[in-house]
Design a protein around this motif. Structure first.
Motif, short mmCIF file in Angstrom:
data_model
loop_
_atom_site.label_atom_id
_atom_site.label_comp_id
_atom_site.label_asym_id
_atom_site.label_seq_id
_atom_site.Cartn_x
_atom_site.Cartn_y
_atom_site.Cartn_z
N THR A 10 117.59 71.72 82.48
CA THR A 10 117.56 72.23 81.12
C THR A 10 116.64 71.35 80.28
O THR A 10 116.40 70.19 80.62
CB THR A 10 118.97 72.22 80.51
N PRO A 11 116.13 71.86 79.15
CA PRO A 11 115.27 71.05 78.29
C PRO A 11 115.90 69.71 77.90
O PRO A 11 115.21 68.70 77.81
CB PRO A 11 115.06 71.95 77.07
N SER A 12 117.21 69.69 77.71
CA SER A 12 117.88 68.45 77.30
C SER A 12 117.91 67.41 78.40
O SER A 12 118.07 66.22 78.14
CB SER A 12 119.32 68.76 76.84
N ARG A 13 117.74 67.86 79.65
CA ARG A 13 117.78 66.92 80.78
C ARG A 13 116.40 66.50 81.27
O ARG A 13 116.28 65.72 82.20
CB ARG A 13 118.54 67.54 81.97
N ARG A 14 115.36 67.02 80.65
CA ARG A 14 114.03 66.75 81.17
C ARG A 14 113.66 65.27 81.15
O ARG A 14 112.96 64.79 82.02
CB ARG A 14 112.98 67.57 80.41
N GLY A 15 114.14 64.57 80.14
CA GLY A 15 113.82 63.14 80.07
C GLY A 15 114.38 62.36 81.24
O GLY A 15 113.81 61.35 81.64
N ALA A 16 115.50 62.85 81.82
CA ALA A 16 116.12 62.16 82.95
C ALA A 16 115.75 62.78 84.29
O ALA A 16 116.13 62.28 85.33
CB ALA A 16 117.64 62.18 82.78
N SER A 17 115.01 63.88 84.26
CA SER A 17 114.67 64.58 85.49
C SER A 17 113.45 63.94 86.15
O SER A 17 112.40 63.77 85.52
CB SER A 17 114.36 66.05 85.18
N ARG A 18 113.57 63.62 87.42
CA ARG A 18 112.47 62.96 88.12
C ARG A 18 111.26 63.88 88.24
O ARG A 18 110.12 63.43 88.18
CB ARG A 18 112.93 62.49 89.50
N ILE A 19 111.50 65.18 88.43
CA ILE A 19 110.35 66.07 88.57
C ILE A 19 109.60 66.21 87.26
O ILE A 19 108.37 66.32 87.24
CB ILE A 19 110.74 67.45 89.13
N TYR A 20 110.33 66.19 86.15
CA TYR A 20 109.65 66.31 84.86
C TYR A 20 109.05 64.98 84.41
O TYR A 20 108.05 64.95 83.69
CB TYR A 20 110.59 66.90 83.81
N PRO A 501 101.91 67.85 91.22
CA PRO A 501 103.12 67.34 90.57
C PRO A 501 104.35 67.88 91.28
O PRO A 501 104.35 69.01 91.76
CB PRO A 501 103.01 67.90 89.14
N PHE A 502 105.40 67.07 91.34
CA PHE A 502 106.57 67.44 92.13
C PHE A 502 107.10 68.83 91.79
O PHE A 502 107.57 69.56 92.66
CB PHE A 502 107.69 66.41 91.93
N VAL A 503 107.04 69.20 90.52
CA VAL A 503 107.63 70.46 90.08
C VAL A 503 106.80 71.67 90.49
O VAL A 503 107.23 72.81 90.29
CB VAL A 503 107.83 70.44 88.54
N ALA A 504 105.64 71.44 91.07
CA ALA A 504 104.77 72.56 91.45
C ALA A 504 104.31 72.50 92.89
O ALA A 504 103.37 73.20 93.28
CB ALA A 504 103.56 72.61 90.52
#
Length: 538
Positions: A10-20, A501-504
């Motif tokens: 979720t947008p709120s978790r992006r700061g803690a997400s390794r892929i983001y 990038p990991f997310v892609a």
């Protein structure tokens, strides 16, 4: 990758997400790696390349004219480099290519989907070229192993995807502690026992969800049993919907290729056999006897090709780089387009969205033992419900892993197109014959044509489709970063979906971003002005 939205962040978790976090790092020039790595990279390049003091334009060779190579060429040309694309096929595009079916409709042989709708440059290109897209949302129809419509199929489907989402989060939060041998299947077994404890009906529910979970293979090109749980988080995609490219990738590809077609040297049907690097230049030896010299070379060949052709690099690849290339899995995903004279499964006069359409799944078919001995689960999407002129009465089947290899091998052994058509009709009849309004012997219910891809037998595609992460993998994220960094001290850079990038990873978007990133890094190394990146700084 297949069709469903597979992002849990979720947008709120992006700061803690390794892929983001990785995506944000990649959005900053040269920052797809640790700060120490990039400092060494930049210093090494700056010490070697002092060309800005010269009037000579740097000469860059790009091996491979797929999406990543074409995007890299565009960026380099914007920065004033002299660019040559060396492509072994007869045309540009790599795996992003099309064929025309006998019904006159063009279809994609490679990627069909745009993965994620948030901050995705490929979606922007689709809109800019008026390329139609489509979503079937969560419209799914499921046949059980007896060939009958599965009661509660949609709710069971939702349970399955709920566990997938949990697995993404579990993998991301616990990757350092997960046994490398643990598979996604292991996680499913554990979660299903918690969801449906006990025997009887609960046991049957667990069995059905496990059958449905096998369809994960259509995302990564290999079975649930070999999907790494430790690095499952690397399979997550950008947020938003996954859209089917209803108008094919042709116009998107043409737009990406336009700068290179206009301003780069393009050498088709030119296969590179040796990449020889020294302190001052990189020489490409080709199968047709040419020696091509460059200041730098960007290798955009598929991961599978690299795994099979490491001996083309002289001197040999460093041990850790070679290990990274071999460590990442390479999946196989094939497509079979089964076309009819009309969409017999739709009732005339009724809106298609109210009918039996969208995704169709046939779980572990016991009724097709003559043609499907191992009871491989089947999945198809209905192209008759694509928008407007893009619709045609065709079912698109996805095959992966051992099944894709088995079918490609069988087809290759057949001596005529007629025998191949008969083989495909016989193989898929048990499935399309379960659809509504099917009538045995009816011309409307008999395929006019079946068209099968065969990437698993394609040398230039690396005998497969795209990267994936399999059990036994110990340093998957670092392996990607090592390939992404390249061998810049030798003037060799790497791009492609396996360096994205990991997310892609494993997507067209990833290939596009990887080529862009290398182009910008080369521009930085040569001291030219930075251009805006399409990678979002999230």
């Amino acid at each position: 990758m297949d069709a469903y939205s597979i992002s849990h962040t979720t947008p709120s978790r992006r700061g803690a997400s390794r892929i983001y976090q990785d995506l944000a790092a990649c959005s900053k020039l040269g920052r797809g790696h640790s700060s120490g790595t990039i400092e060494r990279l930049t210093m090494g390049c700056s010490q070697k390349l002092r060309v800005p003091l010269s009037s000579k334009r740097p000469k860059i060779g790009i091996v491979g004219g797929g999406i990543s190579g074409l995007r890299c060429a565009d960026v380099l040309l914007q920065h004033g480099f002299k660019v040559s694309i060396i492509e072994a096929r007869a045309k540009l595009g790599g795996r992003a290519c099309q064929a025309t079916l006998p019904n006159g409709h063009s279809v994609d042989l490679g990627p069909n989907w745009i993965h994620g709708t948030e901050h995705n440059p490929i979606l922007d290109l689709a809109r800019g070229t008026n390329t139609p897209t489509h979503t079937w949302a969560e419209n799914v129809n499921v046949f059980g192993e007896d060939g009958k419509i599965l009661e509660g199929g949609k709710s069971t489907h939702e349970v399955m995807w709920g566990i997938i989402v949990q697995a993404f989060k579990y993998s991301a939060d616990n990757t350092s502690d997960i046994d490398p041998e643990s598979s996604l299947r292991d996680y499913f077994i554990e979660k299903l026992q918690e969801t449906y404890p006990g025997g009887g009906e609960a046991k049957e529910r667990r069995r059905i969800v496990m059958q449905m979970a096998e369809l994960w293979g259509a995302f990564v090109g290999s079975p649930l049993t070999t999907q790494s749980l430790k690095f499952f988080w690397l399979e997550e995609c950008l947020d938003g919907e996954n859209l089917f490219c209803a108008g094919t990738y042709k116009n998107i590809l043409d737009l990406i290729a336009k700068p290179a077609v206009s301003n780069a040297e393009i050498m088709l049907l030119t296969k590179v056999t040796i990449i020889n690097s020294t302190a001052t230049k990189v020489t490409l030896h080709t199968e047709n006897g040419m020696d091509l010299e460059f200041d730098e070379v960007v290798v955009t060949s598929p991961l599978g090709w690299l795994q099979n052709n490491k001996d083309v690099f002289h001197p040999s690849l460093p041990i850790r780089f070679s290990q990274a290339v071999d460590s990442i899995g390479y999946g196989s995903l094939e497509k079979v387009y089964v076309s009819f004279s009309k969409a017999f499964w739709l009732k005339e006069g009724e809106e298609s969205f109210t009918q039996f359409t969208g995704f169709v799944q046939w779980l572990s078919p016991m009724y097709a033992k003559d043609t499907n001995v191992k009871q491989w689960t089947q999945e198809a999407v209905d192209l008759s419900t694509l928008p407007e002129s893009n619709s045609h009465p065709t079912l698109l089947f996805y095959l992966y892993g051992d099944q894709s290899l088995s079918m490609a091998t069988d087809l290759q052994a057949l001596s005529s197109e007629g025998k191949k058509q008969e083989y495909l009709r016989n193989f898929f009849r048990p499935y399309y014959s379960r659809l509504p309004y099917y009538a045995e012997g009816s011309k409307d219910c008999t395929p006019l044509n079946c068209f099968a891809t065969s990437w698993v037998t394609d040398e230039l595609a690396g005998y497969g489709s795209y990267s994936t992460f399999r059990t036994g993998l110990k340093e998957g994220d670092k392996d990607i970063e090592i390939m992404r960094e390249g061998l810049t001290d030798r003037g060799i850079w790497f791009a492609g979906e396996h360096t994205a990038p990991f997310v892609a990873l494993g997507t067209v978007t990833g290939a596009y971003w990887s080529g862009e990133a290398v182009g910008n890094r080369l521009a930085e190394a040569y001291g030219t002005l930075r251009r805006k990146s399409s990678i979002p700084d999230i």
